[in-house]
Design a protein around this motif. Structure first.
Motif, PDB file in Angstrom:
ATOM      1  N   LEU A  50       0.836  -1.196   0.000  1.00  0.00           N
ATOM      2  CA  LEU A  50       0.000   0.000   0.000  1.00  0.00           C
ATOM      3  C   LEU A  50       0.877   1.255   0.000  1.00  0.00           C
ATOM      4  O   LEU A  50       0.645   2.202  -0.768  1.00  0.00           O
TER       5      LEU A  50
ATOM      6  N   ALA B  12      -2.178   1.787   6.165  1.00  0.00           N
ATOM      7  CA  ALA B  12      -3.535   2.107   5.717  1.00  0.00           C
ATOM      8  C   ALA B  12      -3.924   3.505   6.180  1.00  0.00           C
ATOM      9  O   ALA B  12      -4.431   4.327   5.399  1.00  0.00           O
TER      10      ALA B  12
ATOM     11  N   GLN C  23      -7.826   4.728  -1.765  1.00  0.00           N
ATOM     12  CA  GLN C  23      -7.717   4.334  -0.368  1.00  0.00           C
ATOM     13  C   GLN C  23      -7.793   2.813  -0.242  1.00  0.00           C
ATOM     14  O   GLN C  23      -8.685   2.181  -0.800  1.00  0.00           O
ATOM     15  N   ASN C  24      -6.826   2.257   0.478  1.00  0.00           N
ATOM     16  CA  ASN C  24      -6.767   0.816   0.740  1.00  0.00           C
ATOM     17  C   ASN C  24      -6.899  -0.008  -0.543  1.00  0.00           C
ATOM     18  O   ASN C  24      -7.588  -1.015  -0.587  1.00  0.00           O
TER      19      ASN C  24
END
Lengths: 509, 303
Positions: free
Chosen positions: B45, B102, B224-225
Motif C-alpha cells: 500500500l 492504511a 484508499q486501501n
C-alpha cells in the motif's frame, strides 16, 4: 611439560554474574596428537571449560596457552582460525541443505556469484576419503541417520583445517555398534596427527578411547593422569568423589508377584519405523524389572507408545491391572497406575521454561490435595516441591526457579520425584539416566530397585547396556519391531552376548 | 468462449497475477530467512502511494517506482529493527505496519489532494508496457502475452531469479540456513540478524514494486486501501508454494486466475456480491487442499 603441549589451561576460573562459580583455578595441559578425555559429572564444569576453549565464553581469570603462547579466543570464528573445531552434543546442521552445503556453509566454493556445486562435492569427497568418513555429498541432511549426521559434523569441523577437535559427549546419541565405529574413526584421526578432546562421563568409553584423562569435579581439577596409571576404581572414585560406589546393587531375592501388564500378539503398523511393532507377546509381573534392549529404531519406542497410551494397538490385546487397555488413553494408563520417565525428558517429560513447582505437580493437578475449590493451592504445591527437592537431593536455586536452571541430572531427579510420587504400580523408565551424571544415575537406580522391591513392575528401556544388566531381572531384545530374544535370567549375560541380537544377526524368540 | 476471449482472459489473468507474484516472492524471501513478513500488505500500500505521489511531483514514472521500492524496503527494515532492536513481536509488528500504512496513506492522500478516496487529481505517471517483437505479432498468442506492463514481465522473470538466488548463491544458501537453523548459521560465522534485516528489507522492496504496479500500471491512480487484501493472498500463495520460488509463482497465478474469474463473471447475471467472494474463497480452499496433501505426504513417508 607445557613445551610439548598443544593447549594449556593456566588457573582458569569462571564466575557468573549471579555468583555461581563454574570453574576454579583449572590448570592442565593437552599434549599434541593424543586423545585426551575430560570427564566428570554433569555440572562439573566440562562444558564451561570447552566453551571457553571454543570462544563461546571468556574466563574470569587465568589464561589459555596455545603452542606455548597466550591465546585470547573471543569467538568461535577466532577458535576456528586458531585451528580448533568442535562437534556439539546438539548438532548444528541445516536439515534441508545437502551434506556438501552444510559442510561448506559460510565458506562456500564459488564460481562467479554462484556456488560451485561440482567443486564443493569434489572437495567433500576428497575430505571424506582423506579422513575415512564416508558420506554422500549430495544427500540431504534430513535423510541421514544420527550417526551419519555426526560424521557430517566431524567433517565440517575438519574442513576448517583444524588441529584440535573437541567432541562433546559424542556417544550420547549413538548405539553401541555406532559408538565402536566412531571410536575407530577417531583413532584414525589421531594417527593422522589430530589432537582430540573427548568429553564424556562414560568411564568405559574414556578408557576404551583416550590415553589421558582429566577429571573435573565441582569446577576443579581433581585428577589428571595417564589412563594406564589409573585403575577403574581409582577413576570412578575421582569422578564420584568417593561418595558412592558404582558396584552393582545387591540383588535382593524377591518373589515376583502377579501379572501386571500383559501384551498378547500386539501389532501396530502405523507411524515412524521405530514405532511399528508386530506380534508382541510380553508379560510384566509385579515386582520385576524387565529390560528392553535394542538399537535405535528396533521398536522399543513403539512398545513404550503402546504402554503409555500414546498409541492404540491395531490388533492383539493389552491388559493392565485387569483392564483392557488396547486403546487406553494416557490418562487411562496413568489413572490405572502408570508412571513414565520419557526418553526425551525435555520434550515429553517437562516444561523447561516453567518453574520446578509447576513441573513437580504437573499431572497431579487434579488431586484434591492441591485444590482450593476451583483453584490450585499454590502454597501446598510449593511445599510438596520442597519435599521432593530435599528427598531426592535436587540441587536447585529454589522451587520457583525455572527447570532450565537445573543440570540434566537434577532435572531428571525432579521428574523422577514427580513420577514416583504418584505411587505407581507400573513404571516405564525410558533411557532414565541418559546424559546425566553418575551420582544421579546411581541414585535413580537405587530408587528403581527399591520400587521393584515394593512390588512395582518396571519396564526399563535403555541403550546403556551396563545399566540394563545392572537393573534388569530379565531382558528382551527388540529388532525390527519384534522381540527377537528373551533372557529369563541375566546371570552370565554380557553385552557381547546381546550384541548379535540387537543388530538382528541372531534370533531365538 | 471463443479463442480471442480465451486470449483476453489469459492476458487479464497475467495482469491480475502480477502484484500477487511480486508480493509472494517478497514473502518467500522473508520466510526462508525465518522472519515472516506479515506487513507485506502495508508495504504494498505504501509503495502504491509513494509511486503515485513521487511520479506526480517529479514527472518521472521511474522515480515513482524507485520511491515505491525505497518505501517498501524502509518499512521492511523498520520491521526488522522493531523485532531485533526493540525486541517487539514479529507478527504484531507486521500487523502494526499494515494498520499504520492504511491510516498513513489515507491521511497523506487527504493532505495532498484534499480527497480521502482517490488521487485522480494528481498528474501521476504510469510505467510503460512492452510489446514483444515477433511473438506479439502472432494472433491470439500475441494478444495473451505481449503488450503487458513492464512490471508483469519483471514479476515472472523475478521468480526464476529468486529461485537461483536461494538455491545456487552463497548468500541464498546462508539465508535458508538462517531461517531453518539459526544456530547452525551462527556457528558457521553467518550474522543471523544481518541476514534477517536484509531479507525483510528485500521483502519490503518486492512489496513496494507490487504496490507500484497497482497504482502505476493496473490503474493510474491511488485509491484508499487499494491493495484490498492482496498482501494476505500473497502470504497464502507463499504457503502453497511450499518454499520454492517457482511454486510460489505458480500459486500466485492460480490465485490470480481465481480473481480473474470473479472479474469476468461480474455482469454475467450472478449477484456481484457472490462473485466478488471468489478471490477469497479460492485461497481458503487451496490452503485446505494443500494442508490435506501435506498430511497425506507426511503419513505416506511415515508408513
Amino acid at each position: 611439560m607445557t613445551s610439548n603441549a598443544l593447549v594449556a589451561f593456566e588457573a582458569i576460573s569462571k564466575a557468573y554474574g549471579n555468583g555461581t562459580r563454574a570453574l576454579t583455578e583449572v590448570s592442565f595441559s593437552v599434549a599434541r596428537g593424543v586423545i585426551h578425555a575430560i570427564s566428570g559429572e554433569n555440572g562439573a564444569g566440562k562444558s564451561t571449560l570447552m566453551k571457553i576453549l571454543f570462544g563461546l565464553e571468556q574466563p574470569s581469570s587465568g589464561r589459555l596457552l596455545l603452542d606455548g603462547g597466550v591465546a585470547e579466543i573471543r569467538s568461535p570464528a577466532a577458535a576456528v582460525e586458531q585451528g580448533i573445531g568442535m562437534v556439539h552434543q546438539h548438532f548444528t546442521l541445516v536439515p534441508s541443505l545437502t551434506v556438501a552445503e552444510n559442510i561448506f556453509l559460510g565458506q562456500e566454493q564459488r564460481s562467479g556469484i554462484f556456488v560451485d556445486r561440482e567443486k564443493t562435492s569434489r572437495r567433500v569427497a576428497a575430505l571424506s576419503k582423506r579422513f575415512n568418513l564416508a558420506v554422500d555429498p549430495d544427500a540431504r541432511v534430513s535423510t541421514l541417520s544420527v550417526a551419519a549426521q555426526q560424521k557430517v559434523e566431524i567433517l565440517k569441523a575438519l574442513s576448517r583445517d583444524i588441529r584440535l577437535l573437541i567432541l562433546d559427549e559424542p556417544t550420547a546419541v549413538l548405539s553401541p555398534p555406532e559408538t565402536e565405529e566412531l571410536f575407530t574413526r577417531l583413532r584414525h584421526l589421531r594417527d593422522a596427527g589430530l589432537t582430540i578432546l573427548f568429553i564424556s562421563h562414560k568411564l568405559r568409553e574414556v578408557r576404551a578411547l583416550a590415553s589421558h584423562v582429566t577429571v573435573l569435579r565441582a569446577g576443579r581439577v581433581v585428577g589428571d593422569a595417564q589412563l594406564a596409571d589409573l585403575d577403574n576404581d581409582a577413576l570412578s572414585r575421582l569422578v564420584m568423589g568417593g561418595a558412592t560406589s558404582v558396584a552393582r546393587p545387591v540383588r535382593a531375592s524377591r518373589s515376583v508377584g502377579a501379572p501386571l501388564v500383559a501384551l498378547k500378539n500386539v501389532s501396530q503398523s502405523r507411524g515412524r519405523p521405530g514405532e511399528r511393532v508386530s506380534n508382541l507377546d510380553l508379560t510384566i509381573y509385579a515386582g520385576e524389572v524387565v529390560g528392553v534392549a535394542g538399537v535405535d529404531g528396533g521398536g522399543q519406542q513403539g512398545l513404550v507408545a503402546l504402554l503409555s497410551g500414546r498409541k492404540a494397538a491395531e490388533s492383539g490385546t493389552i491388559v493392565f491391572g485387569g483392564r483392557d487397555m488396547k486403546s487406553g488413553s494416557t490418562r487411562d494408563w496413568r489413572s490405572a497406575g502408570l508412571a513414565h520417565l520419557p526418553a526425551d525428558r525435555h520434550k515429553d517429560g517437562s516444561a523447561m521454561s516453567m518453574s520446578l513447582v509447576d513441573n513437580a505437580v504437573a499431572g497431579a493437578h487434579r488431586k484434591p490435595a492441591y485444590r482450593m475449590g476451583a483453584l490450585l493451592d499454590r502454597r501446598k504445591m510449593v511445599e510438596a516441591t520442597r519435599d521432593m527437592i530435599s528427598e531426592y537431593g535436587v540441587r536447585s536455586p529454589g522451587p520457583e526457579a525455572p527447570l532450565s536452571a537445573l543440570s540434566g541430572g537434577n532435572a531428571q531427579k525432579l521428574i523422577a520425584a514427580r513420577e514416583f510420587a504418584s505411587a505407581p504400580s507400573f513404571l516405564i523408565a525410558d533411557e532414565p539416566t541418559r546424559g546425566i551424571d553418575i551420582a544421579a544415575a546411581a541414585f535413580l537406580h537405587e530408587r528403581m530397585r527399591n520400587m521393584a522391591g515394593t512390588g512395582v513392575g518396571i519396564l526399563l528401556v535403555t541403550s546403556d547396556l551396563d545399566e540394563l544388566l545392572t537393573l534388569s531381572d530379565r531382558i528382551v531384545v527388540m529388532f525390527g519391531g519384534r522381540i527377537v530374544a528373551r533372557f529369563d535370567t541375566i546371570d552370565g549375560l554380557t553385552p557381547d552376548r546381546l550384541g548379535p541380537f540387537m543388530l538382528g544377526l541372531e534370533e531365538t524368540a | 468462449m471463443d479463442a480471442s476471449s480465451v486470449a483476453e482472459f489469459v492476458a487479464v489473468a497475467l495482469r491480475v497475477s502480477t502484484p500477487l507474484t511480486l508480493a509472494a516472492l517478497g514473502v518467500l524471501i522473508s520466510t526462508r530467512a525465518g522472519v515472516l513478513n506479515i506487513g507485506i500488505e502495508g508495504m504494498m500500500l505504501a509503495g502504491a502511494f509513494a509511486g503515485v505521489v513521487v511520479s506526480a511531483f517529479t514527472g518521472s514514472a521511474l522515480l515513482g517506482l524507485a520511491a515505491a521500492i525505497l518505501i517498501g524496503a524502509a518499512l521492511g527494515a523498520l520491521l526488522a529493527t522493531a523485532v531485533h532492536v526493540a525486541k517487539a513481536d514479529l507478527i504484531l509488528s507486521g500487523i502494526a505496519i499494515n494498520i499504520a500504512a492504511a491510516a498513513g496513506t489515507t491521511l497523506l492522500l487527504f493532505l495532498i489532494t484534499g480527497s480521502k478516496g482517490v488521487s485522480s487529481s494528481l498528474p501521476s505517471k504510469t510505467l510503460p508496457t512492452i510489446d514483444i517483437p515477433l511473438l506479439g505479432d502472432l494472433p491470439l498468442v500475441g494478444m495473451a502475452v505481449s503488450g503487458h506492463h513492464i512490471l508483469t514481465y519483471t514479476a515472472f522473470l523475478a521468480a526464476p531469479l529468486v529461485a537461483l538466488f536461494l538455491t545456487r548463491t552463497p548468500v541464498g544458501i546462508r539465508l535458508r540456513a538462517v531461517g531453518e537453523k539459526p544456530e547452525a548459521a551462527a556457528a558457521a560465522g553467518v550474522n543471523v540478524r544481518r541476514y534477517q534485516f536484509w531479507a525483510l528489507a528485500a521483502s519490503g522492496a518486492f512489496g513496494g514494486v507490487a504496490g507500484a504496479f497497482l497504482s502505476m500500471g493496473y490503474v493510474s491512480w491511488f485509491g484508499q486501501n487499494m491493495t484490498a487484501g492482496r498482501g494476505f493472498i500473497a502470504l497464502a500463495a507463499e504457503v502453497m508454494g511450499g518454499g520454492s520460488a517457482l511454486g510460489t509463482m505458480l500459486s500466485a497465478v492460480v490465485l490470480g486466475t481465481a480473481e480473474t474469474i470473479s472479474i469476468t463473471m461480474q455482469g454475467g447475471g450472478l449477484p456481484s456480491e457472490l462473485v466478488q467472494t471468489v478471490p477469497y474463497i479460492v485461497p481458503i480452499l487451496a490452503l485446505l487442499v494443500h494442508a490435506m496433501r501435506r498430511r497425506r505426504i507426511a503419513r505416506k513417508s511415515a508408513a
